[in-house]
Design an enzyme around this catalytic site. Structure first.
Site, PDB file in Angstrom:
ATOM      1  N   PHE A 140      17.756  20.266  -3.411  1.00 31.98           N
ATOM      2  CA  PHE A 140      16.511  19.661  -3.900  1.00 31.98           C
ATOM      3  C   PHE A 140      15.336  20.327  -3.192  1.00 31.98           C
ATOM      4  CE2 PHE A 140      12.851  16.964  -4.161  1.00 31.98           C
ATOM      5  CZ  PHE A 140      12.856  16.610  -5.501  1.00 31.98           C
ATOM      6  N   ASP A 225      14.271  24.862   4.213  1.00 32.48           N
ATOM      7  CA  ASP A 225      13.446  23.789   3.671  1.00 32.48           C
ATOM      8  C   ASP A 225      13.658  22.561   4.555  1.00 32.48           C
ATOM      9  OD1 ASP A 225      12.289  21.681   2.359  1.00 32.48           O
ATOM     10  OD2 ASP A 225      12.998  22.252   0.362  1.00 32.48           O
ATOM     11  N   LYS A 254       5.885  16.278   3.721  1.00 30.12           N
ATOM     12  CA  LYS A 254       6.176  14.859   3.979  1.00 30.12           C
ATOM     13  C   LYS A 254       5.541  14.338   5.278  1.00 30.12           C
ATOM     14  CE  LYS A 254       9.776  14.298   0.677  1.00 30.12           C
ATOM     15  NZ  LYS A 254      10.880  15.104   0.216  1.00 30.12           N
TER      16      LYS A 254
END
Ligand SMILES: *Cc1c(COP(=O)(O)O)cnc(C)c1O
Length: 400
Positions: A140, A225, A254
């Site tokens: 993802f 990531d 985030k």
């Protein structure tokens, strides 16, 4: 207005690309959030790890309000007095050489893809238009067209073709497959150190180290990531530290803002970002003074309040207690730090019904991949507080 009124408005006007739990929240403080009826919940999702510092952290809030009073956006056409100090502080903390500030996580991923492709052509000498990037199945990395183009999740791709070429998928956790997939035209290997949305999947020990070696030997950029795993979530600043390696490019987002604002960045400790010249890439909001001030405060809170150590400590404790739950539904409890997944057996009827039952008992979490209950509260959580959640998790896992 009542809960149902808010839900009706959302359903009447909003695109239906989410299926949220029917709680309508209007206040948050630390690990707690409140709904419009005044019910309190422990937030065990923390906005997919964007709220590692806890809701409405007062120090980040002050930094945001102070900066918002002074200057919010000038675009990168001019300089601002927050950008340089932000670069300095994030590079010191993460041992990086250079930074590219963006907004969302997906933009950081896109920016890294652009950077390694350009690096491949200009530095590695890959023939024009031939650059390949390897990624993993069950990944993802966000929702832009290029990114969903190399997703292995059918729903993320369905109806959106045609996609960007130049990506190759290999199984996650399989270093041999990486070795076989690399060609002279490979410019980057993009991978999550732990797959988050994929179900909290931890690769075999030594995987990242083997990937690091393969990338070194073949002059391929290792792009980690860490948008979800980074900034303390797994009990280290970055999950790469669990294997003692360093990525060439590290993607953060985030928790870089503690949940106040979308802020992301590409961090590099190689000369990759040096391929960008003025005009090659950009963002109206990337690197704006408000974002930089918020990020500086958010990073400071992580360090000053020892949130990384706390994630390791409380995470280990929670994992032991969750593993001790004797439930016919549990297949496996796994995780690192406060990134924990409880995988249920397929016969359990899906994780969603347990999330709904937990919400009724005051614990908010979100299923991922049908059968995995993800437990990822803010990193400020204390042992006694996670005990309260675990008690309720035990109740639903043994009672339903
Ligand atoms: C959330 C996430 C992204 C995408 O971030 P957005 O801010 O939603 O674009 C990318 N990679 C990982 C690993 C993520 O968890």
């Amino acid at each position: 207005m009542k809960t149902q009124d808010f839900i009706q408005l959302e359903n009447r006007y909003g695109a239906r690309n989410y299926n949220p739990l029917d709680v309508v929240l209007n206040r948050g403080e630390g690990i707690w959030v409140w709904d419009v009826d005044g019910n309190r919940y422990m937030d065990c999702l923390a906005a997919y790890s964007a709220v590692n510092q806890g809701h409405c952290h007062p120090k980040i809030l002050n930094a945001m309000v102070d900066q918002a009073r002074k200057l919010t956006l000038v675009s990168r056409a001019f300089r601002n007095d927050q950008l340089g100090p932000f670069y300095d502080e994030i590079c010191q903390l993460t041992h990086s050489h250079s930074v590219l500030p963006m907004n969302s996580g997906a933009e950081a991923v896109e920016s890294a893809i652009k950077a390694v492709r350009k690096w491949g052509y200009e530095v590695k000498g890959v023939p024009d238009g031939q650059a390949e990037i390897i990624a993993c199945t069950n990944n993802f990395h966000g929702r832009t067209l290029t990114i969903v183009g190399f997703s292995s999740e059918e729903q993320y791709r369905a109806g959106y073709a045609p996609f960007t070429p130049g990506f190759k998928l290999i199984p996650f956790g399989d270093a041999d497959a990486l070795g076989k997939a690399i060609t002279p035209n490979t410019v980057g290997f993009l991978v999550e150190p732990i797959q988050g949305e994929g179900g909290v999947i931890i690769p075999p020990d030594g995987y990242l180290k083997a990937a690091r070696d393969l990338c070194d030997r073949n002059n391929v950029m290792l792009i980690l990531d860490e948008i979800q795993t980074g900034l303390g979530r797994t009990g280290k600043l970055f999950a790469e530290e669990h294997e003692g390696i360093e990525a060439d490019l590290t993607l953060v987002g985030k928790a870089l803002s503690g949940g106040f604002y979308p802020i992301s960045a590409v961090l590099s400790n190689r000369e990759v970002l040096g391929v960008f010249r003025p005009g090659d890439h950009g963002s109206t909001f990337g690197g704006n003074p408000l974002a930089c001030a918020v990020a500086r405060a958010a990073l400071k809170v992580l360090v000053e309040e020892n949130l990384i150590e706390n994630a390791a400590h409380v995470g280990d404790y929670a994992m032991k207690k969750l593993r001790a739950i004797d439930s016919p539904h549990i297949r496996e409890v796994r995780g690192r730090g406060l990134m924990i997944g409880i995988e249920l057996k397929p016969e359990a009827g899906g994780a969603r019904r347990f999330c709904e039952a937990l919400a009724q008992r005051g614990v908010l979490c979100k299923e991922t991949h049908e059968n995995v209950l993800r437990i990822a509260p803010p990193l400020t959580i204390k042992k006694e507080e996670i005990d309260w959640a675990i008690e309720r998790i035990q109740q639903v896992l043994t009672g339903l």
